[in-house]
Structures are given as structure tokens and as C-alpha cells.
Design an enzyme around this catalytic site. Structure first.
Site, PDB file in Angstrom:
ATOM      1  N   ASN A   1       0.862  -0.931   0.528  1.00 16.47           N
ATOM      2  CA  ASN A   1       0.354  -0.153   0.632  1.00 16.47           C
ATOM      3  C   ASN A   1       0.672   1.361   0.115  1.00 16.47           C
ATOM      4  O   ASN A   1       0.098   2.002  -0.655  1.00 16.47           O
ATOM      5  CB  ASN A   1      -0.529   0.027   0.861  1.00 16.47           C
ATOM      6  CG  ASN A   1      -0.246   0.097   2.648  1.00 16.47           C
ATOM      7  OD1 ASN A   1       0.527  -0.769   2.327  1.00 16.47           O
ATOM      8  ND2 ASN A   1      -0.918   0.321   3.376  1.00 16.47           N
TER       9      ASN A   1
ATOM     10  N   THR B   1      -1.717 -13.217   7.761  1.00 12.74           N
ATOM     11  CA  THR B   1       0.231 -13.142   7.576  1.00 12.74           C
ATOM     12  C   THR B   1       1.272 -12.872   8.531  1.00 12.74           C
ATOM     13  O   THR B   1       1.518 -13.898   9.032  1.00 12.74           O
ATOM     14  CB  THR B   1       0.386 -11.957   6.413  1.00 12.74           C
ATOM     15  OG1 THR B   1      -0.345 -12.376   5.083  1.00 12.74           O
ATOM     16  CG2 THR B   1       1.843 -12.679   6.282  1.00 12.74           C
TER      17      THR B   1
ATOM     18  N   GLU C   1       2.794  -5.356  12.381  1.00 20.14           N
ATOM     19  CA  GLU C   1       2.446  -3.920  12.456  1.00 20.14           C
ATOM     20  C   GLU C   1       1.237  -4.351  11.423  1.00 20.14           C
ATOM     21  O   GLU C   1       1.294  -4.783  10.098  1.00 20.14           O
ATOM     22  CB  GLU C   1       3.387  -3.050  11.907  1.00 20.14           C
ATOM     23  CG  GLU C   1       2.225  -1.848  12.568  1.00 20.14           C
ATOM     24  CD  GLU C   1       1.469  -1.341  11.370  1.00 20.14           C
ATOM     25  OE1 GLU C   1       0.370  -1.296  11.665  1.00 20.14           O
ATOM     26  OE2 GLU C   1       1.588  -0.525  10.270  1.00 20.14           O
TER      27      GLU C   1
ATOM     28  N   CYS D   1      -3.169   1.548   6.447  1.00 23.10           N
ATOM     29  CA  CYS D   1      -4.129   0.747   7.673  1.00 23.10           C
ATOM     30  C   CYS D   1      -4.890   1.437   8.449  1.00 23.10           C
ATOM     31  O   CYS D   1      -5.608   1.312   9.584  1.00 23.10           O
ATOM     32  CB  CYS D   1      -2.880  -0.301   8.087  1.00 23.10           C
ATOM     33  SG  CYS D   1      -1.788   0.628   8.870  1.00 23.10           S
TER      34      CYS D   1
ATOM     35  N   GLU E   1       6.793   0.355  15.735  1.00 23.28           N
ATOM     36  CA  GLU E   1       7.585   0.944  15.556  1.00 23.28           C
ATOM     37  C   GLU E   1       8.325   2.334  15.857  1.00 23.28           C
ATOM     38  O   GLU E   1       7.206   2.724  16.734  1.00 23.28           O
ATOM     39  CB  GLU E   1       7.391   0.591  14.144  1.00 23.28           C
ATOM     40  CG  GLU E   1       6.509  -0.220  13.125  1.00 23.28           C
ATOM     41  CD  GLU E   1       6.903  -0.797  12.192  1.00 23.28           C
ATOM     42  OE1 GLU E   1       5.980  -0.333  11.410  1.00 23.28           O
ATOM     43  OE2 GLU E   1       7.696  -1.495  11.072  1.00 23.28           O
TER      44      GLU E   1
HETATM   45  N1  LIG Z   1      -1.620  -3.555   7.702  1.00 24.88           N
HETATM   46  C1  LIG Z   1      -1.299  -3.447   6.272  1.00 24.88           C
HETATM   47  O1  LIG Z   1      -0.416  -2.093   6.791  1.00 24.88           O
HETATM   48  C2  LIG Z   1      -2.246  -3.830   5.112  1.00 24.88           C
HETATM   49  C3  LIG Z   1      -2.896  -5.223   5.412  1.00 24.88           C
HETATM   50  N2  LIG Z   1      -3.639  -5.396   4.637  1.00 24.88           N
HETATM   51  C4  LIG Z   1      -4.605  -5.971   4.929  1.00 24.88           C
HETATM   52  O2  LIG Z   1      -4.636  -7.605   4.131  1.00 24.88           O
HETATM   53  C5  LIG Z   1      -4.942  -8.515   3.611  1.00 24.88           C
HETATM   54  C6  LIG Z   1      -4.491  -8.884   2.304  1.00 24.88           C
HETATM   55  O3  LIG Z   1      -3.398  -8.282   1.413  1.00 24.88           O
HETATM   56  P1  LIG Z   1      -2.403  -9.421   1.163  1.00 24.88           P
HETATM   57  O4  LIG Z   1      -1.235  -8.196  -0.002  1.00 24.88           O
HETATM   58  O5  LIG Z   1      -2.872 -10.153   0.487  1.00 24.88           O
HETATM   59  O6  LIG Z   1      -0.965  -9.040   2.569  1.00 24.88           O
HETATM   60  P2  LIG Z   1       0.325  -9.993   2.798  1.00 24.88           P
HETATM   61  O7  LIG Z   1      -0.163  -9.637   4.331  1.00 24.88           O
HETATM   62  O8  LIG Z   1       0.019 -11.017   2.479  1.00 24.88           O
HETATM   63  O9  LIG Z   1       1.561  -9.657   2.069  1.00 24.88           O
HETATM   64  C7  LIG Z   1       1.985  -8.392   3.014  1.00 24.88           C
HETATM   65  C8  LIG Z   1       3.713  -8.884   2.541  1.00 24.88           C
HETATM   66  O10 LIG Z   1       3.975  -9.990   3.752  1.00 24.88           O
HETATM   67  C9  LIG Z   1       4.320 -10.649   2.813  1.00 24.88           C
HETATM   68  N3  LIG Z   1       4.184 -12.752   2.827  1.00 24.88           N
HETATM   69  C10 LIG Z   1       3.033 -13.082   2.576  1.00 24.88           C
HETATM   70  N4  LIG Z   1       2.958 -14.024   3.196  1.00 24.88           N
HETATM   71  C11 LIG Z   1       4.404 -14.544   4.077  1.00 24.88           C
HETATM   72  C12 LIG Z   1       4.831 -15.780   4.187  1.00 24.88           C
HETATM   73  N5  LIG Z   1       4.054 -17.018   4.146  1.00 24.88           N
HETATM   74  N6  LIG Z   1       5.798 -15.306   5.035  1.00 24.88           N
HETATM   75  C13 LIG Z   1       6.428 -14.128   4.473  1.00 24.88           C
HETATM   76  N7  LIG Z   1       5.713 -13.422   3.825  1.00 24.88           N
HETATM   77  C14 LIG Z   1       4.463 -13.035   4.033  1.00 24.88           C
HETATM   78  C15 LIG Z   1       3.871 -10.720   1.372  1.00 24.88           C
HETATM   79  O11 LIG Z   1       4.769 -11.185   0.016  1.00 24.88           O
HETATM   80  C16 LIG Z   1       4.066  -9.299   1.607  1.00 24.88           C
HETATM   81  O12 LIG Z   1       5.249  -8.281   1.128  1.00 24.88           O
HETATM   82  C17 LIG Z   1      -5.247  -6.371   2.734  1.00 24.88           C
HETATM   83  O13 LIG Z   1      -6.814  -7.651   1.866  1.00 24.88           O
HETATM   84  C18 LIG Z   1      -5.849  -5.228   4.266  1.00 24.88           C
HETATM   85  O14 LIG Z   1      -6.822  -6.149   4.455  1.00 24.88           O
HETATM   86  C19 LIG Z   1      -2.885  -5.424   3.313  1.00 24.88           C
HETATM   87  C20 LIG Z   1      -1.424  -4.824   3.407  1.00 24.88           C
HETATM   88  C21 LIG Z   1      -0.926  -3.624   4.429  1.00 24.88           C
HETATM   89  O1  LIG Z   2       4.290   5.450   9.381  1.00 23.98           O
HETATM   90  C1  LIG Z   2       2.996   5.450   8.707  1.00 23.98           C
HETATM   91  O2  LIG Z   2       2.971   7.050   9.054  1.00 23.98           O
HETATM   92  C2  LIG Z   2       2.219   4.692   8.241  1.00 23.98           C
HETATM   93  C3  LIG Z   2       2.643   3.877   8.133  1.00 23.98           C
HETATM   94  C4  LIG Z   2       1.176   2.944   7.832  1.00 23.98           C
HETATM   95  C5  LIG Z   2       0.969   1.800   7.109  1.00 23.98           C
HETATM   96  O3  LIG Z   2       1.813   0.732   7.928  1.00 23.98           O
HETATM   97  C6  LIG Z   2       0.318   1.102   6.712  1.00 23.98           C
HETATM   98  O4  LIG Z   2      -0.607   1.294   5.947  1.00 23.98           O
HETATM   99  O5  LIG Z   2       0.365  -0.158   6.729  1.00 23.98           O
END
Ligand SMILES: NC(=O)C1=CN([C@@H]2O[C@H](COP(=O)(O)OP(=O)(O)OC[C@H]3O[C@@H](n4cnc5c(N)ncnc54)[C@H](O)[C@@H]3O)[C@@H](O)[C@H]2O)C=CC1
Ligand SMILES: O=C(O)/C=C/C=C(\O)C(=O)O
Length: 479
Positions: A150, A230, A248, A282, A460
Site C-alpha cells: 500500500n 499473514t 504491524e 491501515c 515502530e
Molecule cells: N496493515 C497493513 O498495512 C496492510 C494490511 N493488509 C491487509 O491484508 C489483506 C491481504 O493483503 P495481502 O497483499 O495478501 O497482504 P500480505 O499480508 O499477504 O502481504 C504483506 C507482505 O507479506 C508477505 N507475505 C505473505 N505471506 C507471507 C509468508 N507466509 N511469509 C512471509 N511473508 C509473507 C507478502 O509477500 C508481502 O510482502 C489486505 O486485504 C488488507 O486487508 C495488506 C497490506 C498492508
Molecule cells: O508510519 C506511517 O506514517 C504510516 C504507516 C502506515 C502503515 O503501516 C500502513 O498503512 O500499513
């Protein structure tokens, strides 16, 4: 453009020769390939990091700081190129990438370059025992940094910069959905004089490359930002190896609006906190609770403003809402809207895919406001992570506090009120790692950043990050 792994200061193809398509969200087309790195590539990255560690961990703070500042300057000097790459890879408006993402990536390096020169450890005089204790803060060794799609370079550097500043060597993996700016960072690091092997960037799927990092027995700490599921998987994998973890994760953040707030400021900021980056932050305030006495007025004014947001191609300067990051993500968000309808949510505006002329296969979605009558519905409980918010009225402070806290997440909350005592009461009781009052996403990089409950573990930012990336060792000397 094809992307390569950055290992030991050089660019390498994946050893398995396995590649993944990289899609451009603005038009839905494949525009490059990225490595799907295997265990072997991660091992090579680890070996490079391990051999760089003795020297980097003993490099003076002044020298580490100087190199990190050079990286910060390198990012700044490449602002245009990086912003364009970020926008193309992620679908976000170029204006946002230029104003926020890339400057913040540069700030992350600048901030930690300076912070490490101010980081100090404690000493304790053991009075009456003729002893003094002092605490060393030593780098951990080789650490893993895994970041999401994101805010690609923004969050990638938010982890790498403190890890390097503290004297660790890093094996890092950006999201496979948005790999481009992390790839470009490798060249910037070389130009800045970062010694070979100190930072290694491997690309690939979470289930292959990411999994190899978290399973690696000698990568002693993992800093991860991404989805809660994850995060839970990483915790299950890493915990038996006693790795340090910083997670996070997701949020379902309440935006609580009282009648006594500064209305115009609140309205403008609420549009931003709902839909910035297509709602894919997030910290977005995805549950809007409005005091009943101003609910109807808010509803009219807010929906009017949301309808004015321009959905368009990310490269256009007047675009407010670009493309969502991927087709599967667009489909997930649209499914959530469908679920909301089935649960009797009323779509006040949006809810549909948008066709942008000339880019018909892009992943565009209208900003969507859903009125709900109960906070128990799925759309009010589960993270959507897209341009979708719910609104509902509340009557009392107790009611809204209860609803705000009745989700599994606890990342951030926003309060809009001019009542100081209420601010203090709610801030104390709300389940969130971050509370903004009369503002949103105002960041001071020294502050602890992260969530509670299913929003994560650890914090963080500032010295919290430097503490995470160091191992405290207490030395007790009797004299
Ligand atoms: N808190 C946040 O900032 C974020 C939340 N999300 C949420 O997560 C949902 C799923 O999105 P995804 O793209 O699938 O996120 P994800 O959590 O799968 O991806 C984040 C990172 O984790 C890595 N990853 C995935 N599986 C892993 C594993 N088994 N071991 C180590 N690394 C791994 C991915 O390759 C990517 O680099 C979204 O719909 C959203 O709701 C997604 C991205 C950011
Ligand atoms: O550090 C910030 O200012 C914002 C962080 C935002 C995320 O971690 C996120 O959207 O996943």
C-alpha cells in the site's frame, strides 16, 4: 522492466529462473517480470548479510549515519523517477507519491541516520552494593524486513533504515505486487556507498520468498507490516525459533465525531482519512461514528464532498482516487460492498467499478459510503482496506466507546471534539495504539507507532524501532 534481486551489492536473476508477472493497476496490463526467489536466493542474501555484519556492526555511528544520509539524499534526488515508478506499480495518484510516499522514504533514512547518533543506553548504580550496571544495546545480526504494497517504498524504508542504523545487516522483501521502487533503491544504496551485503533485497511471493525468510534459522528478527492473517502465520512460524517479532497489522479504525468539533476542518480531514491512497492505509478511519445531533447534516455534506472526488488515471494531476492495487484486491473490496448490501447497509454513494476512458481494464472503484444501523455487521467488523467507509449515528459517549472497542483490531482512532475532558477520558479508554485528536495521520517519527489486539505486536518509530533492532545486554560490575 524486469526486476532483479539485489544481493551483495549486485543485481541477480533468481536461481530457479522463476518469474512472476508485474501488473500495472491503471490499465491491468503486465508491464514487467519479477523474480520469484527461492530458498537458495534467500540463503545467498543471508550469506552476503552475514559476511557484511562484522564490519558494519563495528562501523562508527558517525560513518553509518553519513551513509544513511547519502541514501536519503539519493532518494530525494530521484523524487520524480521514484514517484512515477510508485504510481505506475501501485495505482496511486502521482501527486500523492510525489508529495507523501517518496519524501517520507527519504525522511525515514534521514530520521534514523540522526536518531542513531542520539541513541543511548541506561546505567544503574546499585547503591549499597558497590556495583554499577550498564546496558549494552548490540545489533542483533541478520534481520528480515517484509513490507506490503500500500505504501511501498515508505514502509520498506521505515523498517530498513532503523535496522541498518542500529548496525544490523538486512534481508528484505518488498511486496510482490509493488516491487519497483525497492528495486530502484538498490542502485541508490550503491551510489551512497553502502558496503556490499549490508542490505539485500529479494523479490518474490510471500509463500515462497517470504516464507524462506521467516523460516531461516539464523535470521534472528522479523519486522513485518501486512495483513493480520499473514502476521499470525509469521508469529506461528517464528515463535518456536525465538525470533524477535515486530508485527504491524490491520485496522478497523473508528473516526468519532462530536457535535462540538470544528466542523469544516473535521469534514475536510474525514474525506482524506476515509479515501487517501484509495483507502488502502491501515490507519484510514473506516468506521465513522457521528453524534446524532449533527448526523443528518454530516451525512449530506460528507456525501456531497465524496461525490466530488475524481476517480482517474494515476498520472493525471487532478486525480484524487487512482486505481486499486490489484484485480484480486478490487474483487475483495467489491465483495465486501456486496456483503454490506446483503446485511441491509444502505449505499449512500459509490459502490461501482469505474471505467476510465482508454484504460478500461484498470482497477478503479468509486469511493463508497455505506450507512449502517448496527456496528455488528461484517462491513463494520472486518478490514476492507479500500475506498469504502461506513457511517452511523451515536447518542452517548459510552455508546460510541463501546462500539469503537468492539472489534478485534486496535490500531488507531480519531476523535473530533473540543471538549478536553472528553478527549482525555476517551483517549485513555479507547483500544488503539495511536489516537489522533482533531487531526489524522499527523506524524512525528519519534513517536511509538503500532497497534494492540489483532493490529499487531510491538511498536515502530523513534527509539522504539532502535530498541527492537538491538539486543540489550546488561553488564554488572562490582567494585
Ligand atoms: N496493515 C497493513 O498495512 C496492510 C494490511 N493488509 C491487509 O491484508 C489483506 C491481504 O493483503 P495481502 O497483499 O495478501 O497482504 P500480505 O499480508 O499477504 O502481504 C504483506 C507482505 O507479506 C508477505 N507475505 C505473505 N505471506 C507471507 C509468508 N507466509 N511469509 C512471509 N511473508 C509473507 C507478502 O509477500 C508481502 O510482502 C489486505 O486485504 C488488507 O486487508 C495488506 C497490506 C498492508
Ligand atoms: O508510519 C506511517 O506514517 C504510516 C504507516 C502506515 C502503515 O503501516 C500502513 O498503512 O500499513
Amino acid at each position: 522492466m524486469d526486476i532483479k534481486n539485489y544481493i551483495n551489492g549486485n543485481f541477480h536473476e533468481p536461481s530457479s529462473n522463476e518469474w512472476i508477472d508485474n501488473f500495472c493497476p491503471a490499465n491491468g496490463e503486465v508491464y514487467g517480470q519479477i523474480p520469484n526467489s527461492s530458498k537458495e536466493d534467500v540463503e545467498n542474501a543471508y550469506i552476503a548479510a552475514k559476511s557484511a555484519f562484522p564490519s558494519w556492526s563495528q562501523t562508527t555511528l558517525e560513518e553509518r549515519s553519513r551513509i544513511l544520509l547519502k541514501i536519503s539524499e539519493g532518494i530525494e534526488a530521484n523524487l520524480g523517477k521514484l514517484a512515477q515508478a510508485e504510481s505506475e506499480d501501485n495505482g496511486k495518484p502521482i501527486s500523492l507519491a510525489k508529495a507523501i510516499d517518496i519524501p517520507r522514504a527519504s525522511s525515514n533514512f534521514r530520521f534514523f541516520a540522526n536518531a542513531i547518533t542520539q541513541f543511548a543506553s541506561e546505567s544503574h548504580e546499585s547503591v549499597g552494593m558497590n556495583a554499577i550496571n550498564y546496558t549494552l544495546r548490540q545489533p542483533i545480526g541478520v534481520v528480515g524486513c517484509i513490507s506490503p504494497w500500500n505504501l511501498p517504498l515508505y514502509l520498506f524504508t521505515w523498517k530498513i533504515a532503523p535496522a541498518l542504523a542500529a548496525g544490523n545487516c538486512v534481508v528484505a522483501k518488498p511486496s510482490e505486487v509493488t516491487p519497483m521502487t525497492a528495486y530502484l533503491l538498490g542502485e541508490i544504496c550503491n551510489k551512497a556507498g553502502l558496503p556490499k551485503g549490508v542490505l539485500n533485497i529479494v523479490h518474490g511471493l510471500g509463500t515462497t520468498t517470504g516464507q524462506a525468510i521467516i523460516e531461516h534459522p539464523d535470521i534472528k528478527a522479523i519486522s513485518f507490516t501486512g495483513g493480520t492473517a499473514t502476521g499470525a502465520h509469521i508469529a506461528r512460524t517464528a515463535a518456536p525459533m525465538f525470533k524477535k517479532l515486530s508485527l504491524e497489522l490491520g485496522g478497523k479504525n473508528p473516526n468519532i465525531i462530536f457535535a462540538d468539533c470544528d466542523y469544516d476542518d473535521m469534514l475536510k480531514t474525514t474525506v482524506k482519512s476515509s479515501f487517501a491512497n484509495q483507502g488502502q492505509i491501515c490507519l484510514c478511519g473506516s468506521r465513522i461514528f457521528v453524534e446524532a445531533s449533527i448526523y443528518e447534516k454530516f451525512k449530506t455534506d460528507y456525501v456531497k464532498k465524496v461525490k466530488q472526488l475524481k476517480v482517474g488515471h494515476p498520472s493525471k494531476n487532478d486525480t484524487n482516487i487512482g486505481a486499486l492495487v490489484s484485480k484480486p484486491h478490487l474483487e475483495k473490496v467489491m465483495d465486501c460492498i456486496q456483503i454490506a448490501k446483503e446485511e441491509n447497509g444502505k449505499v449512500l454513494c459509490g459502490g461501482n467499478r469505474v471505467t476510465v476512458a482508454g484504460f478500461e481494464n484498470g482497477y478503479y472503484l468509486e469511493p463508497t459510503v455505506i450507512e449502517v444501523t448496527t456496528d455488528d455487521c461484517r462491513v463494520n467488523q472486518e478490514e476492507i482496506f479500500g475506498p469504502v467507509v461506513t457511517i452511523m449515528p451515536f447518542n452517548t459517549e459510552d455508546d460510541v466507546l463501546q462500539m469503537a472497542n468492539k472489534v478485534k483490531y486496535g490500531l488507531s482512532a480519531t476523535l473530533w471534539t473540543n471538549d478536553l475532558k472528553r478527549t482525555m477520558r476517551l483517549s485513555n479508554q479507547i483500544h488503539a495504539g495511536i489516537v489522533w485528536v482533531n487531526t489524522w495521520l499527523m506524524r512525528d517519527l519519534r513517536t511509538p507507532f503500532g497497534g494492540m489486539k489483532a493490529s499487531g505486536v510491538g511498536r515502530e518509530g523513534g527509539f522504539e524501532a532502535l530498541r527492537f533492532f538491538t539486543e540489550p545486554k546488561n553488564v554488572c560490575i562490582k567494585y
